[in-house]
Design a protein around this motif. Structure first.
Motif, mmCIF file in Angstrom:
data_model
loop_
_atom_site.group_PDB
_atom_site.id
_atom_site.type_symbol
_atom_site.label_atom_id
_atom_site.label_comp_id
_atom_site.label_asym_id
_atom_site.label_seq_id
_atom_site.Cartn_x
_atom_site.Cartn_y
_atom_site.Cartn_z
ATOM 1 N N UNK A 196 -4.219 18.993 0.680
ATOM 2 C CA UNK A 196 -4.774 18.521 1.929
ATOM 3 C C UNK A 196 -4.075 16.953 2.368
ATOM 4 N N UNK A 197 -3.064 16.759 1.453
ATOM 5 C CA UNK A 197 -2.591 15.328 1.918
ATOM 6 C C UNK A 197 -1.910 15.213 3.232
ATOM 7 N N UNK A 198 -1.973 14.455 3.944
ATOM 8 C CA UNK A 198 -1.371 14.355 5.335
ATOM 9 C C UNK A 198 -0.397 13.084 5.679
ATOM 10 N N UNK A 199 0.521 13.102 6.331
ATOM 11 C CA UNK A 199 1.257 12.016 6.757
ATOM 12 C C UNK A 199 0.440 10.890 7.154
ATOM 13 N N UNK A 200 0.538 9.540 6.714
ATOM 14 C CA UNK A 200 0.028 8.390 6.889
ATOM 15 C C UNK A 200 -1.291 8.228 5.996
ATOM 16 N N UNK A 201 -1.529 8.959 5.231
ATOM 17 C CA UNK A 201 -2.650 8.807 4.115
ATOM 18 C C UNK A 201 -2.323 7.770 3.301
ATOM 19 N N UNK A 202 -3.157 6.887 2.803
ATOM 20 C CA UNK A 202 -2.858 5.591 1.953
ATOM 21 C C UNK A 202 -3.779 6.150 0.800
ATOM 22 N N UNK B 276 -3.837 1.441 -7.173
ATOM 23 C CA UNK B 276 -2.441 1.244 -6.808
ATOM 24 C C UNK B 276 -2.090 0.443 -5.408
ATOM 25 N N UNK B 277 -3.304 0.187 -4.905
ATOM 26 C CA UNK B 277 -2.960 -0.726 -3.588
ATOM 27 C C UNK B 277 -3.401 -1.985 -3.955
ATOM 28 N N UNK C 224 0.802 -1.256 -0.134
ATOM 29 C CA UNK C 224 -0.134 -0.185 0.092
ATOM 30 C C UNK C 224 0.762 1.339 0.021
ATOM 31 N N UNK C 225 0.641 2.229 -1.034
ATOM 32 C CA UNK C 225 1.469 3.322 -0.963
ATOM 33 C C UNK C 225 0.833 4.404 0.162
ATOM 34 N N UNK C 226 1.916 4.772 0.963
ATOM 35 C CA UNK C 226 1.538 5.481 2.207
ATOM 36 C C UNK C 226 2.428 6.785 2.211
ATOM 37 N N UNK C 227 1.647 7.846 2.359
ATOM 38 C CA UNK C 227 2.451 9.182 2.253
ATOM 39 C C UNK C 227 3.185 9.368 3.697
ATOM 40 N N UNK D 203 -6.354 11.763 -7.065
ATOM 41 C CA UNK D 203 -5.895 10.611 -5.940
ATOM 42 C C UNK D 203 -7.087 10.089 -5.463
ATOM 43 N N UNK D 204 -7.349 8.662 -5.075
ATOM 44 C CA UNK D 204 -8.173 8.342 -4.026
ATOM 45 C C UNK D 204 -7.307 8.073 -2.813
ATOM 46 N N UNK D 205 -8.110 8.811 -1.652
ATOM 47 C CA UNK D 205 -6.923 8.558 -0.336
ATOM 48 C C UNK D 205 -7.742 7.912 0.912
ATOM 49 N N UNK D 206 -7.375 6.922 1.398
ATOM 50 C CA UNK D 206 -7.901 6.530 2.477
ATOM 51 C C UNK D 206 -7.353 7.162 3.881
#
Length: 562
Positions: free
Chosen positions: A150-156, A165-166, A134-137, A189-192
């Motif tokens: 708005x991306x944050x550390x830990x976002x997947x 991509x996951x 899983x690609x993790x920020x 980007x689709x982010x969890x």
């Protein structure tokens, strides 16, 4: 940790870099492309391609023989072959017979290889790791498009432009290709996000992203500055000047320059940086090639920002090429104390030659020498395979742990300006040797790292305690926060769940190292890159040795340089 690379075609730099080493099995393993990048260096001048005047008949015969054989293989071999791939392979193997740093870069890799030494790139501006497919920020770059979106550390990141991509075994290079793109283009980007039930759809507009080579610059105390330079890229000198000026305004009177792990890069950036420390008109480096076409001499000329004042340079076995030029010049002129371990030993200069199909030949055309006349190129007589194993041989012979295990021939002895003895023939030997401490590196620690579990645990901790961390200033965090034994056990339990068997003895052996690393990674997510280095400062043996030498207003250092 990965940052998406430059997408724009980088021109051949008009400059004179010295190259860094090929990838070594003894170092941290890197992608193949990065190994190609680290094998290159570039000398000032136009494309020098011209027919050989040394042995034109021999060159013509060799060319016709190769052409004839390749034609027969392509026409008559029992299976279909890729003639171009065979040609690329033959060229690469031919260059290995010359020296370890003459390389051929195929067209499909040339763009990314050049990006390594560029000071900016087009992309979304995000550092990422791949945890459990899983690609993790890890961190959006400050001020970049990802942060603004708005991306944050830990976002997947689950999908890029509706393509998953996951869970699809994506590689780092493939992810680079999806994130990079022309400036002003958009990427969906689709982010969890942790603790949110539904994925978020985030639209990011790509932009120009600074690709800093000055990793960190901060004041250790009221007088002592610390600057880490990770490579000599196109913007390194300007970044360094700004960092040094900022620290001077904060009261810097003594400096630690960290070149550990610096693989080199553009030589002219390195010599300009060295000129900031060397007063008057003194030789910094010279090169010697076939005939005199590639013979150069570089002297200090400008009034530098820090020509006086105590200076320590940190080096190790990963410091190569242009980094060795800086360390060697400062050592030869008794301007700085060099602390750490013997450097890589790369003293060959390459010329880039653009080929018609977009590929590139980087050919060794000169050797470089420090001001005292030292060539620091280590031997490559045993061939490429033996050259690659040289760092491993250093460890086997105990060099990383005992300074007296290193022996130089008397013929390699040289003198600094003040008459101190220094040696050539295989890297820069530090003035103060600091052994590598491997006591905490258990096999269990290695398995945790190879599965990315330490970084993942730190990111999850940051996500779970984000509000609390935002309520603390970094100084409060650094003085009061500790990783508990219970948290280490939680990490071990997660590791066991992910296929790393429990190892109580191995965990105990690396517990102090793990606690420091987890704290530093959490600090990085909460407070930025500088905080990461500040947390690890007290456990950094080379830096602590440097600070001791700088103590008492640098009298210890000045005594050692006499």
């Amino acid at each position: 940790m990965n940052v998406e690379p430059n997408d724009a075609q980088a021109p051949i730099p008009v400059s004179s870099p010295a190259a860094a080493p090929r990838n070594s099995r003894a170092q941290v393993r890197q992608p193949l492309l990065l190994a190609v990048v680290l094998a290159c260096g570039i000398l000032l001048g136009a494309n020098p391609f011209r027919p050989s005047d040394q042995n034109p008949d021999g060159t013509a015969r060799g060319y016709l023989k190769f052409k004839e054989i390749l034609s027969y293989v392509d026409r008559d071999y029992v299976d279909s072959v890729d003639a171009e791939a065979l040609s690329d392979y033959a060229i690469s193997r031919m260059l290995e017979r010359l020296d370890p740093h003459s390389v051929f870069i195929p067209a499909r890799q040339q763009q990314q290889a050049s990006a390594f030494l560029q000071s900016d790139f087009d992309g979304v501006g995000v550092e990422f790791n791949i945890f459990r497919d899983t690609v993790t920020v890890v961190s959006p770059l400050s001020g970049g498009p990802a942060e603004q979106a708005g991306l944050q550390p830990g976002d997947r990141i689950l999908a890029v432009n509706d393509e998953a991509v996951s869970g699809v075994h994506i590689t780092t290079e493939q992810m680079f290709g999806k994130l990079r793109g022309p400036r002003s283009s958009k990427v969906q980007l689709l982010v969890q996000r942790r603790h949110q039930a539904k994925p978020l759809s985030v639209l990011v507009t790509r932009n120009r992203i600074p690709n800093s080579s000055v990793d960190v610059a901060y004041m250790v105390d009221n007088e002592t500055g610390y600057i880490k330079v990770s490579r000599f890229a196109s913007g390194t000198y300007d970044e360094f000047k700004q960092a040094l000026g900022d620290l001077r305004r904060q009261g810097l009177t003594r400096l630690v320059l960290d070149l550990r792990g610096n693989p080199g890069g553009y030589l002219d950036r390195a010599t300009k940086l060295a000129d900031e420390f060397i007063g008057g008109t003194k030789k910094i480096v010279y090169t010697d090639g076939k005939g005199d076409v590639y013979d150069t001499q570089t002297y200090s000329r400008t009034l530098g920002e820090f020509e006086e004042g105590p200076l320590v340079v940190l080096v190790d076995e990963g410091s190569a090429s242009a980094a060795e030029v800086v360390a060697g010049a400062l050592q030869d002129h008794d301007r700085a104390l060099v602390v750490g371990r013997r450097t890589f030993g790369k003293g060959l200069v390459q010329q880039p030659i653009a080929l018609n199909d977009g590929s590139e030949l980087r050919l060794t055309i000169a050797r470089y020498y420090t001001p005292s006349g030292r060539s620091i190129q280590k031997s490559y007589r045993g061939g490429y395979e033996e050259y690659e194993k040289e760092l491993a041989q250093r460890q086997k012979h105990g060099e990383y742990f005992h300074a007296d295990s290193i022996h130089f021939a008397d013929s390699l002895r040289y003198r600094t300006d003040k008459g101190r003895t220094v040696y050539g023939g295989g890297g820069i030997m530090p003035d103060l040797f600091v052994p590598r401490d491997t006591s905490a590196y258990s096999p269990y620690y290695t398995r945790l790292q190879s599965h990315n579990l330490v970084r993942e645990f730190a990111l999850n901790f940051y996500q779970d305690h984000k509000a609390e961390l935002e309520g603390l200033r970094f100084e409060q965090f650094n003085s009061t926060f500790r990783i508990s034994d219970a948290q280490l056990q939680a990490l071990a339990a997660q590791a066991a769940h992910d296929g790393v068997p429990a190892d109580a003895a191995g965990l105990k052996r690396c517990s102090v190292l793990l606690k420091d690393q987890l704290k530093a990674l959490i600090a990085r997510s909460a407070y930025g890159k500088t905080a990461y280095y500040q947390v690890l400062r007290d456990q950094d043996a080379e830096l602590q040795q440097a600070l001791r030498a700088l103590g008492d207003n640098g009298t210890t250092l000045l005594g050692l340089l006499k």
